[in-house]
Design a protein around this motif. Structure first.
Motif, short mmCIF file in Angstrom:
data_model
loop_
_atom_site.label_atom_id
_atom_site.label_comp_id
_atom_site.label_asym_id
_atom_site.label_seq_id
_atom_site.Cartn_x
_atom_site.Cartn_y
_atom_site.Cartn_z
N ASP A 292 -1.68 19.43 29.71
CA ASP A 292 -0.70 20.49 29.47
C ASP A 292 0.57 19.94 28.82
OD1 ASP A 292 -2.42 22.29 30.52
OD2 ASP A 292 -1.42 22.50 32.45
N VAL B 33 2.30 26.38 28.66
CA VAL B 33 1.63 26.46 27.36
C VAL B 33 1.85 27.84 26.73
CG1 VAL B 33 -0.62 26.45 26.23
CG2 VAL B 33 -0.09 24.72 27.95
N VAL C 10 -6.40 25.29 23.09
CA VAL C 10 -6.00 26.28 24.09
C VAL C 10 -6.89 27.52 23.97
CG1 VAL C 10 -4.12 27.78 24.87
CG2 VAL C 10 -3.63 25.45 24.12
N THR D 55 5.29 28.19 25.36
CA THR D 55 5.44 27.45 24.10
C THR D 55 4.81 28.24 22.95
OG1 THR D 55 5.27 25.42 25.40
CG2 THR D 55 5.13 25.22 23.01
N GLU E 92 9.43 25.78 31.38
CA GLU E 92 8.36 26.72 31.76
C GLU E 92 8.90 28.00 32.36
OE1 GLU E 92 4.66 26.94 34.97
OE2 GLU E 92 5.49 25.00 34.37
N VAL F 274 -0.23 19.22 25.13
CA VAL F 274 -0.34 20.43 24.30
C VAL F 274 1.04 20.99 24.00
CG1 VAL F 274 -1.15 22.81 24.29
CG2 VAL F 274 -2.67 20.99 25.08
N VAL F 275 1.90 21.04 25.02
CA VAL F 275 3.26 21.57 24.80
C VAL F 275 3.99 20.73 23.77
CG1 VAL F 275 5.50 21.88 25.90
CG2 VAL F 275 3.43 22.63 27.08
#
Length: 1310
Positions: A302, A343, A326, A346, A1257, A305-306
């Motif tokens: 995670d 995610v 994703v 973002t 987040e 990916v962010v």
């Protein structure tokens, strides 16, 4: 009626559909080429990071798109090195073991690769040239095409040879050096040589492993273990692994995640974008189920990916693959639960960034997450960018996004995540705010509005608050903005499914309606629909919905708004268009709405009030509008343009009598003319004064041919006393190359029409028959046919009836003339005299000319018993599959009785042939015959004759089911099916399951019918005026319901009563009708509603309604149910019930009314007298974001993330929290940069990084702010978090490196 499977792709543009298909479905992704970065430099820990471009497979030498473009392929445009051996320096310990000539094969391979690249360019150029030539005329480019094909074949052969040579040189030879141990490899420096099994070139094709897939997997993972090589090396092996997963899909279930996960983490932490992208792609293909996703997430992906998604646009290759990674979660069942809020936040930040290349696909991803988990989207702040993009009109596939919102609005469980309809109301912003009205945005939003208003959730939501949204749209007509007005007018045409009449273009251009010719005498080009017995056609459901939509628009002051446009619009074309729309609306209201709605509407009180103010200057505009509307209405009535054409035949005395009236010959006033007038008309045609056909007046020629020449005396005079007939016949003779050389265009079809009329006129009199038989026309046509007959012995270099000439010239018109002759006995005798019939028998056997066979079959007339029917029968049985399907479609116009509907014997031969087609070995032929026979069943006497033929349909299964259901509608068919024991079995089948399955079928067909507006078929290019329509399969076709057909007969009603099924359906509706939280029960209730409605629509089934009192429950569902689509189903069912006289009486007791025909028969278009009862939704309680995700546990996590014991860390967290405030943002960023410049160790602490990620987040930040915050931290922090290392390991570089090698060494245990 709106569901997840079709929500995000039904209305997307081609570009968006392409993006969606390549990003949302891994099955389509997995057919793509591998990822190939450009060759990068060497370095101990530096992976090549050069920018890459993308292109499809086989086109790596094409010009590439702009850097960072969203492409589905990740393949480098730059030629890679000759092999991995040339990308490395050999260590000194290995140099003395190499042969001196070791570089010779490398040079040879390099030269061969250059030649291969050159040949690939030549091949690609040849293919492009061939495509360009194919688009041109084959006749002009034949020689050039042959040269290009020869060059292409040569290139293919050279490419094959070069690849074989390269593979021979790359084949491993006997080892001349001792093999290195794995330990040696692990401890070599950055100049080490890659393992033999992994030392393949990144650009070489993936070779199939000779060993088992498991061993190949272990070998690739071992190759990825090595550090310090170029990006090409890692990307190439990642591609090989993807190819392995593609070839062996079950291999991913055997992955050892402790090993594979480590390789994945190392690649995702690389400095090279291409390697990171390859890592995401490799991991995406390794996903198999929810367990694999959970294992992947335990590897801290995670965070990765962010970080990838917030990077700048020059890293689009990495960002694209991260987004696809994703989206792969969404393809797995319950995979959306594993998508983290960080995610999604973002992705939402990227979607808010207007200039981002990935914005569209991020919006698409958010839309899909909204459908699958609305709570996750709401908790992550993803709803705002979706609503903004919908209102601003910046997202091209806005219909798909609208569909996602409609899906949520349908049910109360999902509806609570949206505010009370405000999300859809943003679509109306460009119309109500004229200052920001741009034409492109207006059109885009109008499409979304149309999509919403053609669905039940959309119409229900937009009709809340006393039709507030619809009223705002109509009131926008008052604004003096021509763009807004024109867009709304076009939208109204689309919503009401109004097709402009054929004279609309001329009217809008400003011509008077009286100049279009005698409209009343025009032969209306109404589409040939199946004759209706006692039922309305399938389109009645669409008309029913249109009636409700029209009532909503009228309640929202539609007509005053349109009249305002006609009074003050400066654009005359817009005025006329609005006038035409008013006429269409008034006509539509009289046909669809009950008299209580339409009677006052037709008076237009506001307009006549303005026209009667004699002292006011505006009176003249109002009077002109009255005149225009009156003129348009009269013309619409005379021209017979029927928007609700499906209702025309309902309730008439007899469709058969109408068909007979159509076939009744009308007296022609031009038939009897005096000699002077006749000669004057001949002179006016210019035929006698000129031999140039372009100068001839073909309209006058047609009048003469269809009028005076039908008199034998006038015809004889035109033949003998003048050159009129002679010159016209000379024009049509093939070998004069006049008519035969005319281009096949819409305008030139008049020559074909005149030619057919001339042949028909000559066949009517003795003089004409004698002249036609002696003329050279038939002889030359026969000679042209002989050129195509292989048994005739005649050949020609360029046949008159070649495929090209039939397509490009009017040579096809000769077959229309032959078809006219085949309708007359004397014409058939002439065809037989010139052996044309014999040649046609031979041509039907000609497999090489299906176009010629289709031309013959389509134009021949089969109403007479003789050779044409035998010819058709031969094509039906002995032709190819394509010809058999075409010949079966030819029978459609004869099986429907369109020629002479009063005599059923005329259609018996066609029905017999269609029944024979049911036993064809090809299923497509059988299905075509079934559809045509089903249409023929609309006439009772045809249906009875089909039953007499006793067709066996057991071998067709589901395909033959609709026809068997139609048999139930007569007593003869009932007893026939009862004897086969079909009825009892089918009845049990429907009661136990098929009734519920019917719901999905009918909702899908109705959804397509609402969204799509089928274009009226144009037959202007048809050679034959009676040519059938090949596209008869209508999307709006509603499949027959078993209980409806059963209720047509007394025997069926008795069986239904004995079985007690109707009472079971009524009980289910009473008990479970108002439930809204159980999907299975809702489906069951819908199935029961359709069954009750279909039984109640029959006159014999109406007593069932009275016995059960179920109508009251259905009305309650329609007016009070919480699920919007359930209200829609009840609305249609009430329409079905109102089709019977008894049902209409019951509906009137509950305040629902329907329009009727002049004979008093109900059209089944019932609507509530008070619309507010039906549109009774009130504002619902909106679920707040804080209530969705702010649990006590999560609130504690966020609060802990905002504080830290270290004062510097605490200040950093405070500043980052204030970055969301636009007023304080600049000052906070400056202070954070100041702390960063002090080189404090805080930005290297994993604990602080995790707290910052928790803040990102839980709070909304723009993309640039997120990027700024992440870039404050050292990259080493991410490595520590991903590998879960302690902070003190950072101080032990050598030990840490050795430790990682020890972890990687566990690969040897695989």
């Amino acid at each position: 009626m709106v569901g997840p499977p079709s929500i995000l792709s039904s209305a997307a543009t081609p570009t968006q559909k392409s993006i969606y298909s390549t990003n949302s479905r891994t099955s389509s992704d997995r057919d793509r080429d591998g990822l190939q970065p450009s060759a990068g430099g060497n370095g101990p820990r530096t992976l090549g990071s050069s920018a890459v471009s993308f292109a499809p497979r086989g086109s790596s030498l094409n010009p590439s798109p702009a850097p960072g473009s969203f492409s589905s392929n990740l393949r480098s445009q730059l030629p890679s090195r000759a092999g991995s051996n040339m990308d490395m320096n050999y260590s000194a310990v290995n140099l003395d073991r190499l042969d001196e000539d070791d570089t010779l094969p490398d040079r040879t391979i390099s030269a061969l690769r250059e030649s291969l690249n050159r040949e690939m360019k030549i091949k690609e150029g040849s293919e492009n040239m061939l495509e360009a030539l194919n688009a041109k005329k084959a006749k002009n480019t034949k020689e050039q095409r042959l040269k290009v094909e020869a060059e292409l074949n040569s290139s293919n052969q050279k490419i094959k040879d070069l690849r074989n040579q390269i593979s021979e040189l790359q084949r491993p030879k006997m080892p001349i050096t001792p093999t290195k141990s794995r330990m040696d490899t692990s401890f070599q420096s950055n100049g080490l040589r890659s393992p033999p099994s992994a030392a393949k070139s990144a650009t070489s094709d993936f070779e199939e492993p000779t060993e088992s897939p498991t061993y190949a997997l272990a070998e690739i993972l071992q190759a990825l273990e090595v550090e310090g090589l170029t990006a090409d090396y890692y990307v190439g092996h990642a591609n090989h692994l993807v190819e392995l997963f593609k070839k062996y899909p079950t291999l991913k279930y055997d992955l050892v995640w402790s090993i594979f996960g480590l390789r994945m983490q190392v690649m995702l932490l690389s400095e090279s974008r291409e390697v990171v992208a390859a890592g995401y792609r490799m991991t995406r293909y390794a996903i198999s189920d929810i367990n694999s996703i959970q294992k992947i997430r335990t590897l801290n992906t995670d965070y990765l990916v962010v970080l990838s998604l917030i990077k700048k646009s020059n890293a689009d290759v990495e960002r694209e693959q991260a987004l696809k990674f994703v989206r792969a979660f969404l393809d797995v069942k319950d995979g959306v639960r594993e998508v983290s809020r960080a995610v999604v936040r973002t992705i939402a930040a990227v979607a808010e960034h207007m200039e981002d290349r990935l914005r569209s696909i991020c919006i698409e991803t958010l839309g899909e997450i909204m459908v699958r988990s609305p709570s996750l989207l709401l908790a992550s702040g993803g709803l705002r960018p979706l609503a903004d993009s919908l209102g601003e009109g910046t997202y091209e596939a806005s219909e798909s996004l609208t569909a996602a919102f409609l899906f949520l609005l349908d049910a109360p469980q999902r509806r609570k995540y949206l505010r009370s309809g405000y999300e859809l109301e943003v679509l109306f912003t460009p119309f109500t705010d004229s200052l920001f009205a741009e034409e492109a945005i207006l059109k885009q939003n109008s499409r979304s509005i149309a999509y919403a208003m053609k669905s039940w959730p959309g119409l229900m939501t937009l009709s809340m608050y006393n039709f507030r949204a619809v009223r705002s749209l109509i009131s926008s007509l008052m604004l003096p903005n021509p763009k807004i007005r024109e867009t709304i007018i076009d939208l109204l045409y689309l919503l009401l499914r109004i097709k402009s009449p054929f004279w609309a273009t001329s009217f809008l251009a400003g011509r008077r309606l009286t100049t279009y010719g005698r409209v009343a005498n025009l032969k209306t080009a109404t589409p040939k629909t199946a004759a209706v017995d006692e039922d309305a056609s399938d389109k009645t459901f669409v008309d029913h919905y249109t009636a409700l939509l029209l009532a909503v628009l009228i309640s929202s002051d539609l007509l005053p708004g349109l009249l305002q446009v006609t009074r003050d619009a400066d654009n005359m074309m817009l005025k006329r268009k609005t006038t035409l729309l008013i006429g269409e609306v008034l006509k539509l209201a009289s046909k669809l709405l009950p008299s209580t709605w339409s009677s006052d509407l037709q008076l237009l009180p506001e307009l006549f009030t303005a026209a009667s103010h004699f002292g006011d200057q505006e009176r003249f505009d109002a009077t002109g509008t009255v005149y225009q509307i009156s003129s348009v209405s009269r013309t619409l009535y005379r021209s017979g343009t029927n928007t609700a054409g499906s209702l025309a035949n309902v309730g008439n005395i007899s469709s058969d009598n109408l068909a007979c009236l159509e076939d009744t010959p009308k007296s022609n006033p031009n038939l009897t003319l005096d000699e002077t007038t006749f000669r004057q008309m001949l002179v006016e045609t210019q035929v006698l004064s000129s031999t140039n056909p372009i100068k001839w007046k073909w309209e006058i020629i047609l009048k003469i041919i269809e009028g005076p020449l039908l008199n034998g005396k006038r015809l004889d005079e035109a033949i003998k006393a003048s050159k009129f007939i002679k010159r016209i016949m000379s024009f049509y003779r093939p070998f004069k190359y006049k008519f035969a050389e005319v281009r096949n265009t819409r305008i030139n079809q008049k020559y074909v029409k005149v030619g057919c009329a001339l042949v028909q006129t000559l066949l009517q009199t003795i003089e004409g028959v004698k002249y036609l038989s002696d003329n050279k026309l038939l002889r030359q046509i026969a000679e042209c046919l002989a050129q195509c007959d292989p048994t005739s012995g005649l050949t020609a270099q360029s046949p008159m009836f070649s495929k090209e000439r039939l397509q490009e010239t009017l040579c096809s018109g000769y077959f229309a003339m032959l078809g006219t002759m085949s309708a007359d006995v004397k014409g058939l005798q002439m065809l037989d005299r010139w052996r044309i019939i014999n040649m046609m028998y031979h041509i039907v056997d000609l497999k090489q000319r299906p176009d010629l066979i289709k031309m013959l079959l389509s134009n021949f007339d089969y109403s007479l018993l003789g050779h044409p029917r035998i010819l058709l029968s031969k094509a039906l049985t002995a032709g190819s599959k394509e010809i058999r399907i075409h010949a079966t479609n030819v029978l459609r116009r004869y099986s429907r009785g369109s020629r002479a509907a009063s005599e059923s014997v005329d259609a018996k031969w066609a029905i017999q042939l269609l029944v024979t087609q049911l036993y064809d070995p090809e299923v497509e032929v059988c299905a075509t015959a079934i559809k045509i026979l089903e249409e023929a069943c609309n006439r009772r006497h045809y249906l009875e004759y089909i039953v007499e033929c006793r067709p066996a349909l057991d071998h067709l299964g589901e395909i033959g089911a609709p026809l068997l259901l139609r048999f139930l509608s007569t007593s003869i068919g009932y007893h026939y099916l009862d004897g086969l024991d079909y009825i009892s079995n089918e009845m049990d089948d429907w009661f136990l399951g098929r009734n519920d399955a019917y719901v999905g079928v009918i909702e899908a067909s109705l959804a397509r019918a609402f969204v799509e507006m089928p274009e009226e078929p144009s037959r202007r290019m048809s050679v034959d005026e009676e040519t059938f329509d090949m596209d008869v399969d209508n999307d709006a076709h509603v499949p027959p319901h078993f209980y409806r057909e059963l209720a047509r007969t007394k025997e069926g009603c008795k069986l239904l009563s004995d079985k007690g099924h109707f009472e079971e359906f009524a009980t289910s509706i009473r008990d479970y009708g108002m439930l809204s939280d159980d999907a299975e029960l809702i489906l069951k209730v819908k199935g029961c509603l359709w069954a009750v409605g279909n039984v109640g629509s029959m006159e014999l089934g109406a007593p069932f309604l009275e016995e059960s009192d179920v109508v009251e429950n259905i009305v309650k569902i329609a007016e009070e149910h919480e699920v919007m689509s359930m209200r829609g189903t009840a609305f249609f069912v009430l329409g079905l019930i109102s089709r019977s006289v008894h049902g209409l009486e019951i509906m009137s007791e509950f305040g629902w009314d329907s329009n009727t025909t002049t004979m008093g028969a109900s059209l089944g278009l019932c609507i509530p007298q008070d619309l507010k009862k039906f549109f009774s939704y009130e504002a619902w309680k909106h679920e707040k974001v804080m209530d969705v995700f702010m649990t006590d546990e999560y609130r504690a996590i966020v609060m802990a993330a905002k504080k830290d014991d270290d004062p510097v860390n605490n200040r950093i967290l405070e500043l980052i929290g204030d970055l969301g405030n636009t007023v304080l943002q600049k000052r906070c960023m400056t202070e954070l940069m100041h702390i960063k410049t002090k080189k404090v160790p805080n930005f290297s602490q994993p604990a602080l990084f995790k707290k910052v990620m928790a803040l990102l987040e839980s709070h909304h930040f723009r993309l640039t702010v997120r990027r700024f915050v992440i870039e404050l931290f050292d990259r080493s922090v991410l490595r520590q978090i991903v590998f879960e290392e302690d902070s003190e390991d950072e101080n032990m570089d050598s030990d840490g490196s050795e430790g990682r090698t020890e972890r990687q060494r566990s690969l040897s245990e695989l």
